[in-house]
Design a protein around this motif. Structure first.
Motif, PDB file in Angstrom:
ATOM      1  N   GLY A 136       5.642  -2.457 -10.143  1.00  0.00           N
ATOM      2  CA  GLY A 136       5.677  -1.195 -10.389  1.00  0.00           C
ATOM      3  C   GLY A 136       6.188  -0.680  -8.679  1.00  0.00           C
ATOM      4  N   ALA A 137       5.901  -1.142  -7.983  1.00  0.00           N
ATOM      5  CA  ALA A 137       5.764  -0.650  -6.266  1.00  0.00           C
ATOM      6  C   ALA A 137       7.420  -1.324  -5.621  1.00  0.00           C
ATOM      7  CB  ALA A 137       5.246  -0.838  -5.729  1.00  0.00           C
ATOM      8  N   ALA A 138       7.627  -2.922  -6.524  1.00  0.00           N
ATOM      9  CA  ALA A 138       8.270  -4.215  -6.118  1.00  0.00           C
ATOM     10  C   ALA A 138       9.719  -2.413  -6.787  1.00  0.00           C
ATOM     11  CB  ALA A 138       8.001  -4.762  -6.612  1.00  0.00           C
ATOM     12  N   ALA A 139       9.553  -2.280  -8.371  1.00  0.00           N
ATOM     13  CA  ALA A 139      10.434  -1.736  -8.532  1.00  0.00           C
ATOM     14  C   ALA A 139      10.833  -0.674  -8.401  1.00  0.00           C
ATOM     15  CB  ALA A 139      10.198  -1.612 -10.295  1.00  0.00           C
ATOM     16  N   GLY A 140      10.401   0.600  -7.798  1.00  0.00           N
ATOM     17  CA  GLY A 140      10.472   1.125  -6.651  1.00  0.00           C
ATOM     18  C   GLY A 140      11.374   1.654  -5.618  1.00  0.00           C
ATOM     19  N   LEU A 218      -8.738  -6.585   4.253  1.00  0.00           N
ATOM     20  CA  LEU A 218      -8.651  -6.514   5.950  1.00  0.00           C
ATOM     21  C   LEU A 218      -7.259  -6.339   6.581  1.00  0.00           C
ATOM     22  CD1 LEU A 218     -10.364  -6.399   8.318  1.00  0.00           C
ATOM     23  CD2 LEU A 218      -9.795  -8.814   8.738  1.00  0.00           C
ATOM     24  N   THR A 219      -6.736  -7.715   5.506  1.00  0.00           N
ATOM     25  CA  THR A 219      -5.270  -7.165   5.900  1.00  0.00           C
ATOM     26  C   THR A 219      -4.790  -5.634   5.191  1.00  0.00           C
ATOM     27  OG1 THR A 219      -4.729  -9.644   5.476  1.00  0.00           O
ATOM     28  CG2 THR A 219      -2.915  -8.440   5.597  1.00  0.00           C
ATOM     29  N   GLY A 220      -5.006  -5.658   4.241  1.00  0.00           N
ATOM     30  CA  GLY A 220      -4.691  -3.926   3.742  1.00  0.00           C
ATOM     31  C   GLY A 220      -5.408  -2.892   4.551  1.00  0.00           C
ATOM     32  N   TRP A 221      -6.515  -3.334   5.355  1.00  0.00           N
ATOM     33  CA  TRP A 221      -7.061  -1.662   6.817  1.00  0.00           C
ATOM     34  C   TRP A 221      -6.271  -1.832   7.306  1.00  0.00           C
ATOM     35  CZ3 TRP A 221      -9.331   2.331   6.914  1.00  0.00           C
ATOM     36  CH2 TRP A 221      -9.539   3.096   7.764  1.00  0.00           C
ATOM     37  N   ARG A 222      -5.691  -2.747   7.838  1.00  0.00           N
ATOM     38  CA  ARG A 222      -5.151  -3.332   9.227  1.00  0.00           C
ATOM     39  C   ARG A 222      -3.424  -2.323   8.802  1.00  0.00           C
ATOM     40  NH1 ARG A 222      -6.987  -9.593  11.232  1.00  0.00           N
ATOM     41  NH2 ARG A 222      -8.047  -8.298  12.747  1.00  0.00           N
ATOM     42  N   THR A 223      -3.346  -2.716   8.050  1.00  0.00           N
ATOM     43  CA  THR A 223      -1.745  -2.489   7.462  1.00  0.00           C
ATOM     44  C   THR A 223      -1.996  -0.534   7.264  1.00  0.00           C
ATOM     45  OG1 THR A 223      -1.437  -4.152   5.913  1.00  0.00           O
ATOM     46  CG2 THR A 223       0.093  -1.964   5.731  1.00  0.00           C
ATOM     47  N   ILE A 224      -2.954  -0.079   6.214  1.00  0.00           N
ATOM     48  CA  ILE A 224      -3.014   1.230   6.204  1.00  0.00           C
ATOM     49  C   ILE A 224      -3.233   2.191   7.862  1.00  0.00           C
ATOM     50  CG2 ILE A 224      -4.720   3.319   4.833  1.00  0.00           C
ATOM     51  CD1 ILE A 224      -5.027   1.399   3.131  1.00  0.00           C
ATOM     52  N   ARG A 225      -3.578   1.545   8.272  1.00  0.00           N
ATOM     53  CA  ARG A 225      -4.437   2.096  10.491  1.00  0.00           C
ATOM     54  C   ARG A 225      -3.034   2.318  10.418  1.00  0.00           C
ATOM     55  NH1 ARG A 225      -8.765  -0.833  13.334  1.00  0.00           N
ATOM     56  NH2 ARG A 225      -8.161   1.360  15.063  1.00  0.00           N
ATOM     57  N   LEU A 341       4.996   7.062  -1.271  1.00  0.00           N
ATOM     58  CA  LEU A 341       4.768   6.832  -0.554  1.00  0.00           C
ATOM     59  C   LEU A 341       4.635   5.519   0.162  1.00  0.00           C
ATOM     60  CD1 LEU A 341       5.114   8.176   2.843  1.00  0.00           C
ATOM     61  CD2 LEU A 341       2.372   8.416   2.457  1.00  0.00           C
ATOM     62  N   ARG A 342       3.808   5.267  -0.938  1.00  0.00           N
ATOM     63  CA  ARG A 342       2.956   3.487  -0.826  1.00  0.00           C
ATOM     64  C   ARG A 342       4.159   2.273  -0.710  1.00  0.00           C
ATOM     65  NH1 ARG A 342      -2.119   3.784  -4.283  1.00  0.00           N
ATOM     66  NH2 ARG A 342      -0.897   2.850  -6.607  1.00  0.00           N
ATOM     67  N   SER A 343       5.201   3.208  -1.498  1.00  0.00           N
ATOM     68  CA  SER A 343       6.047   2.152  -2.516  1.00  0.00           C
ATOM     69  C   SER A 343       7.426   1.182  -1.640  1.00  0.00           C
ATOM     70  CB  SER A 343       6.449   2.064  -3.774  1.00  0.00           C
ATOM     71  OG  SER A 343       7.368   3.425  -3.234  1.00  0.00           O
ATOM     72  N   ARG A 344       7.107   2.962  -0.669  1.00  0.00           N
ATOM     73  CA  ARG A 344       7.604   2.889   0.726  1.00  0.00           C
ATOM     74  C   ARG A 344       7.858   1.621   2.047  1.00  0.00           C
ATOM     75  NH1 ARG A 344      10.882   8.857   0.812  1.00  0.00           N
ATOM     76  NH2 ARG A 344      11.242   9.213  -0.996  1.00  0.00           N
ATOM     77  N   LEU A 345       6.343   2.190   1.922  1.00  0.00           N
ATOM     78  CA  LEU A 345       6.592   1.981   3.740  1.00  0.00           C
ATOM     79  C   LEU A 345       5.621   0.549   3.569  1.00  0.00           C
ATOM     80  CD1 LEU A 345       4.557   5.111   4.957  1.00  0.00           C
ATOM     81  CD2 LEU A 345       6.582   4.399   5.314  1.00  0.00           C
ATOM     82  N   ILE A 346       4.578   0.445   2.016  1.00  0.00           N
ATOM     83  CA  ILE A 346       3.449  -0.690   2.567  1.00  0.00           C
ATOM     84  C   ILE A 346       4.754  -2.115   2.708  1.00  0.00           C
ATOM     85  CG2 ILE A 346       2.349  -2.552   1.655  1.00  0.00           C
ATOM     86  CD1 ILE A 346       0.819   0.212   0.782  1.00  0.00           C
ATOM     87  N   SER A 353      -2.518  -6.532  -1.137  1.00  0.00           N
ATOM     88  CA  SER A 353      -3.862  -6.474  -0.040  1.00  0.00           C
ATOM     89  C   SER A 353      -3.768  -5.233   0.310  1.00  0.00           C
ATOM     90  CB  SER A 353      -4.222  -7.026   0.495  1.00  0.00           C
ATOM     91  OG  SER A 353      -3.675  -8.518   1.065  1.00  0.00           O
ATOM     92  N   THR A 354      -2.851  -4.589   0.523  1.00  0.00           N
ATOM     93  CA  THR A 354      -2.596  -3.006   1.097  1.00  0.00           C
ATOM     94  C   THR A 354      -3.005  -1.976  -0.016  1.00  0.00           C
ATOM     95  OG1 THR A 354      -1.011  -3.639   2.684  1.00  0.00           O
ATOM     96  CG2 THR A 354      -1.465  -1.732   2.007  1.00  0.00           C
ATOM     97  N   LEU A 355      -3.318  -2.155  -1.562  1.00  0.00           N
ATOM     98  CA  LEU A 355      -2.607  -1.257  -2.380  1.00  0.00           C
ATOM     99  C   LEU A 355      -4.352  -1.646  -2.804  1.00  0.00           C
ATOM    100  CD1 LEU A 355      -2.132   0.517  -5.061  1.00  0.00           C
ATOM    101  CD2 LEU A 355      -1.429  -2.038  -6.011  1.00  0.00           C
ATOM    102  N   SER A 356      -4.998  -2.667  -2.628  1.00  0.00           N
ATOM    103  CA  SER A 356      -6.354  -3.016  -2.874  1.00  0.00           C
ATOM    104  C   SER A 356      -6.941  -1.926  -2.024  1.00  0.00           C
ATOM    105  CB  SER A 356      -6.504  -4.385  -3.057  1.00  0.00           C
ATOM    106  OG  SER A 356      -6.300  -5.174  -4.207  1.00  0.00           O
TER     107      SER A 356
END
Length: 411
Positions: A136-140, A218-225, A341-346, A353-356
């Motif tokens: 869904g994020a890819a479609a966005g 860990l990858t997702g947490w780093r991406t959020i930060r 927002l997350r579909s735009r930024l991640i 990983s970031t979604l999880s």
């Protein structure tokens, strides 16, 4: 109509319907019927409240534990592949469970069957959910400035399934557990077949330490930060979820003991909340077109804060029902903003990983809210909810104040 003269918007909408929306609908219904139907199935089969509670834990504990694995696998194998395999695996598990319950409708074999089903469907559903969210994020992203419309439709599908799934599972159980499991099996098979039409998502390289368990989180947490706008919004919503989670956990005590209503009235509160959320999500599609992400998100945050503070002081059941519905509708609007927002930024290759990591952070307040409810005397619940509502208001106000000038929310 000839493809050469088909309007681009029509082609875009038609493609989303068959490749994103229909698969998501089948999976969301299977998700809702499994999540709410399996505990009912356990109660029907075993007549044990203790085993029913254990089955609910067996559904959710593996889901939380699977977040890191699910995100990492989706990033490496692609959303469509994981979605197909997870839905197919769930269908096979449910079909086997239906056969076993038909042969052994009661006794130790039936108890073992439903408990294993709870754990298996919990894990497989988590994988399919992360995969559908990634698709869904890819479609966005492909939709560009119309990304919020895609996310609003997806959230509307989820809310509709949440509204219809538990009721459908309960009705089907009246005809027998195998019948309910057969219907969820068909929905899972349908989702697996429709997943073959889901466009492939970007995949990450297979090198490096991300093969290890937990490395996906860990990858997702780093991406959020590394994405301040996403980090602030997740932080605000996490504090908000503590308040909404407390209202959910304490709902039966408030409605039955404080307001003197029946247990059916507890369900009515959340049915009304789901219907209000569905309406709010529909309205958000048009509001976001006109006003943009920050104004709509800030308005929803203010409405959620006021709704929660008022619900803590509600004088009767009717006003409590309305205020909870307002709170959850506003929360639905903020969820559309978060998804957009997350579909735009991640980065696409790190989305799973970031979604999880994001979902895990947002879900952690719910078990905390359950523990808080268990430790609080019923007479003091109103004060605790008020305190959590104040914390929610403070967290959301701080988050949206920091986001006011962020370029990511200007459009």
């Amino acid at each position: 109509m000839n493809a050469a003269v088909t309007p681009p918007h029509a082609r875009h909408t038609g493609g989303l319907m068959s490749s994103i929306y229909l698969p998501r609908t089948a999976d969301a219904l299977a998700f809702a019927m499994s999540t709410y139907g399996i505990p009912l199935l356990v109660l029907t089969t075993t007549r044990s409240a203790a085993l029913t509670g254990a089955a609910f834990a067996l559904e959710w504990i593996p889901r939380l534990a699977a977040f890191g694995w699910a995100g990492s696998v989706v990033d490496r194998r692609g959303a469509a592949v994981v979605f197909h395999l997870a839905s197919l695996g769930r269908a096979l598990a449910l079909a086997a469970g239906a056969v076993l319950l038909h042969l052994h409708p009661s006794g130790a074999a039936a108890s073992a069957t439903v408990m294993v089903l709870a754990a298996a469907t919990g894990v497989l559903t988590q994988f399919s959910y992360i995969a559908t969210e990634t698709a869904g994020a890819a479609a966005g992203r492909r939709a560009g400035r119309r990304a919020h419309r895609v996310q609003a439709v997806l959230l509307g599908i989820d809310q509709t399934a949440t509204l219809a799934g538990p009721a459908l599972a309960g009705v089907l159980l009246l005809t027998g557990p195998p019948s309910m499991l057969a219907v969820v099996t068909v929905l899972s098979l349908l989702a697996a077949l429709l997943a073959l039409r889901t466009p492939p998502s970007p995949v990450a390289s297979a090198r490096g330490p991300e093969r290890q368990a937990g490395a996906g989180l860990l990858t997702g947490w780093r991406t959020i930060r590394s994405l301040p706008a996403l980090g602030w919004l997740v932080a605000g919503l996490t504090l908000s979820n503590l308040a909404t989670g407390l209202l959910q956990a304490a709902g039966p005590v408030i409605v039955v003991q404080h307001f003197g209503q029946s247990t059916t009235a507890v369900g009515l509160v959340w049915s009304a909340a789901a219907a209000a959320t569905l309406l709010a999500v529909t309205l958000c599609r048009f509001a976001l077109d006109r006003f943009g992400l920050w104004p709509v998100g800030a308005a929803c945050a203010a409405l959620a804060s006021l709704g929660c503070l008022a619900a803590a002081q509600a004088p009767d059941y009717q006003s409590y029902l309305v205020l909870v519905a307002v709170l959850m509708a506003a929360d639905g609007g903020m969820t559309v903003v978060l998804r957009t927002l997350r579909s735009r930024l991640i980065p696409p290759e790190k989305f799973g990983s970031t979604l999880s990591a994001t979902i895990l952070i947002l879900l952690l307040p719910f078990p905390a809210a359950g523990a808080l409810t268990a430790l609080t005397p019923p007479d003091a619940l109103g004060h605790v909810i008020t305190a959590c509502a104040a914390l929610q208001a403070l967290g959301l106000a701080l988050a949206f104040t920091r986001l006011r000038t962020d370029p990511a929310l200007r459009t």
